[in-house]
Write an enzyme that holds these catalytic residues in place. Sequence first.
Site, PDB file in Angstrom:
ATOM      1  N   HIS A   1      15.810   3.356   4.977  1.00  0.00           N
ATOM      2  CA  HIS A   1      15.885   1.891   4.961  1.00  0.00           C
ATOM      3  C   HIS A   1      16.856   1.415   3.885  1.00  0.00           C
ATOM      4  CE1 HIS A   1      13.323   1.933   1.433  1.00  0.00           C
ATOM      5  NE2 HIS A   1      12.314   2.487   2.089  1.00  0.00           N
TER       6      HIS A   1
ATOM      7  N   HIS B   1      16.693   2.928   0.319  1.00  0.00           N
ATOM      8  CA  HIS B   1      17.307   4.263   0.208  1.00  0.00           C
ATOM      9  C   HIS B   1      18.830   4.127   0.145  1.00  0.00           C
ATOM     10  CE1 HIS B   1      13.636   5.359   2.881  1.00  0.00           C
ATOM     11  NE2 HIS B   1      13.308   5.540   1.617  1.00  0.00           N
TER      12      HIS B   1
ATOM     13  N   CYS C   1      -4.839   5.861  -3.520  1.00  0.00           N
ATOM     14  CA  CYS C   1      -3.928   5.158  -2.603  1.00  0.00           C
ATOM     15  C   CYS C   1      -3.087   6.189  -1.882  1.00  0.00           C
ATOM     16  CB  CYS C   1      -3.022   4.190  -3.378  1.00  0.00           C
ATOM     17  SG  CYS C   1      -1.701   3.522  -2.327  1.00  0.00           S
TER      18      CYS C   1
ATOM     19  N   CYS D   1       0.839   5.608  -2.244  1.00  0.00           N
ATOM     20  CA  CYS D   1       1.440   6.135  -3.486  1.00  0.00           C
ATOM     21  C   CYS D   1       1.156   7.632  -3.651  1.00  0.00           C
ATOM     22  CB  CYS D   1       0.871   5.410  -4.703  1.00  0.00           C
ATOM     23  SG  CYS D   1       1.282   3.664  -4.792  1.00  0.00           S
TER      24      CYS D   1
ATOM     25  N   CYS E   1      -3.978  -1.690  -3.581  1.00  0.00           N
ATOM     26  CA  CYS E   1      -2.789  -1.276  -4.328  1.00  0.00           C
ATOM     27  C   CYS E   1      -1.712  -2.343  -4.136  1.00  0.00           C
ATOM     28  CB  CYS E   1      -2.289   0.072  -3.818  1.00  0.00           C
ATOM     29  SG  CYS E   1      -0.644   0.498  -4.440  1.00  0.00           S
TER      30      CYS E   1
ATOM     31  N   HIS F   1       1.055  -1.240  -1.766  1.00  0.00           N
ATOM     32  CA  HIS F   1       0.687  -0.966  -0.358  1.00  0.00           C
ATOM     33  C   HIS F   1      -0.511  -1.838   0.027  1.00  0.00           C
ATOM     34  CE1 HIS F   1       2.742   2.717  -1.804  1.00  0.00           C
ATOM     35  NE2 HIS F   1       3.344   2.625  -0.637  1.00  0.00           N
TER      36      HIS F   1
ATOM     37  N   LYS G   1       9.327 -11.210   1.113  1.00  0.00           N
ATOM     38  CA  LYS G   1       9.249  -9.748   1.177  1.00  0.00           C
ATOM     39  C   LYS G   1       9.601  -9.281   2.591  1.00  0.00           C
ATOM     40  CE  LYS G   1       6.297  -6.090  -0.592  1.00  0.00           C
ATOM     41  NZ  LYS G   1       5.869  -5.050   0.213  1.00  0.00           N
TER      42      LYS G   1
ATOM     43  N   LYS H   1       8.466  -5.750   9.015  1.00  0.00           N
ATOM     44  CA  LYS H   1       8.838  -5.654  10.437  1.00  0.00           C
ATOM     45  C   LYS H   1       8.233  -6.808  11.231  1.00  0.00           C
ATOM     46  CE  LYS H   1       9.765  -0.732  10.569  1.00  0.00           C
ATOM     47  NZ  LYS H   1       9.230   0.598  10.794  1.00  0.00           N
TER      48      LYS H   1
END
Length: 506
Positions: free
Chosen positions: A17, A20, A125, A128, A143, A146, A296, A299
């Site tokens: 994504h 990266h 989590c 993580c 978390c 997430h 944020k 999708k």
Amino acid sequence: MKSYITTPIYYVNGSPHIGHAFTSVMADILKRNREALGYELMLSTGVDEHGQKNQEAAADLDMSVEEFLDMRGKEFRDVFDRLGIAYDYFVRTSREGHKTAVAGMEQSIFDKGLIVKKQYTGTYCKGCEEFKKESDLTEEGQCPLHPTMKVEQTDETNYFLKMEPYREKLLQHIADNPDFVQPEAFRNELKQMLAEPLEDLCISRPKTRVTLGVDLPFDPEFVTYVWFDALANYLTNIDWPQEGYEAWWAECEHLIGKDILKPHGVYWPIMLMAAGLPLPKKLSVHSHWVGAGGVKMSKSIGNVVDPIEVIEKLGVDALRWYLARNMRADSDSQISVDLITQSYNSELGNKIGNLLSRAAKFSKARFDGTVPAPGALSAEDEAIRKSVLEATSAMGDWINLADIPARMQSIITVADEMNNYFAEQAPWDLIKNEETRERCETVIYVTLDCLRVVMEALTQVIPTSAEKALRMLNAPEIARPWRPELDKLQGNGELGEIETLFPRVQ
């Protein structure tokens, strides 16, 4: 002179994504900058193939683990190749040499009595892949990284690395090496993490839960915790524990996102201290990308930016330029396909590409396919030449991660000045009279030579386009180490084929 730059290794449970793409493109820019200065470079990027998430992702696709890892590894590598990332080493943690070295590190720490086995009850989590304290969770008990993934209450026996014995030593290292974590906001955040006594770090997972990983050398019923295994890649890439890794390791800089500051700033240095190894030279930390309006990315909202989609619509350098130009060091930055398109059209297209096209086509048409030789320089010529040298000189110096956007701003500012100079000098009027023809030649030469300097600087950021521009100008080979220098274009020298560098995209 060496420089070793690393990106994190990326989990392969999902496709590559924009996050990266960003870290790896920035690493590539830093590599190209330091190569331009005459350094010998090592850039590593790659994939983290172990852990529970990857194991489950393979199962969800009904693939064997080996097939899944091969497929995902190839997908990441293909994206990085398309992004023009000149990595020297592509990490795969399933490599036998890596696994052997990780086990060796664990055994050496275990032999010092720093790893203990105990029962642990805590909140876990899966996103993580780590245990969380109450203070790490949101008010809703989730978390923060997430929020859509439920944390689990886990009660199991594991192996733990003693962290507290090294906390003060790590704080002292940070105090003694103010460059160790950059920018300062993240250094302060790390010091905050180390302000209270540290709990022991769980470094194993029972095979009843996770099998994809490095076996613990002192207990084959367990695999190594994915972070312990992943962090060691920075050493195994340069052949640790074999001799010869030291010269690279002494110059190692980790590029990381702010969400993984704790593993890189707390776990990793303490692992290294426990193993009796020196710490990396530097952690360069960046913030995150959010959608337009600061929302944020998700999708479900449909505001996710797919790097491949951008490359196919606008070309790789549109994306590289936007990423380099717009990330702020210690605050999140906005990105969308529309924002990238606007930046590409207005900055690369209108300000840089358009000036090159106009000046080079004019020169080719009016001066028999050549760059005209300059005559005497006017005050205006000297002023624009000075501006170009000043704007690009920082690209001939060592660039830190946080410096990149300001360096791009300097180039865009001087591109505006070059356009103003060209418009004010109006070579299309000067060419009409014999007595101003020589003045026209000088203006065209100055414009094209200044563009050459800018394009040489931009080979560090948008190499494909910059190199294409230099071929159009038939510019000489770029000297190493690089500094911006004027008057390198050959007067009366042939121009190459002129084409539109950044065709406008709707």
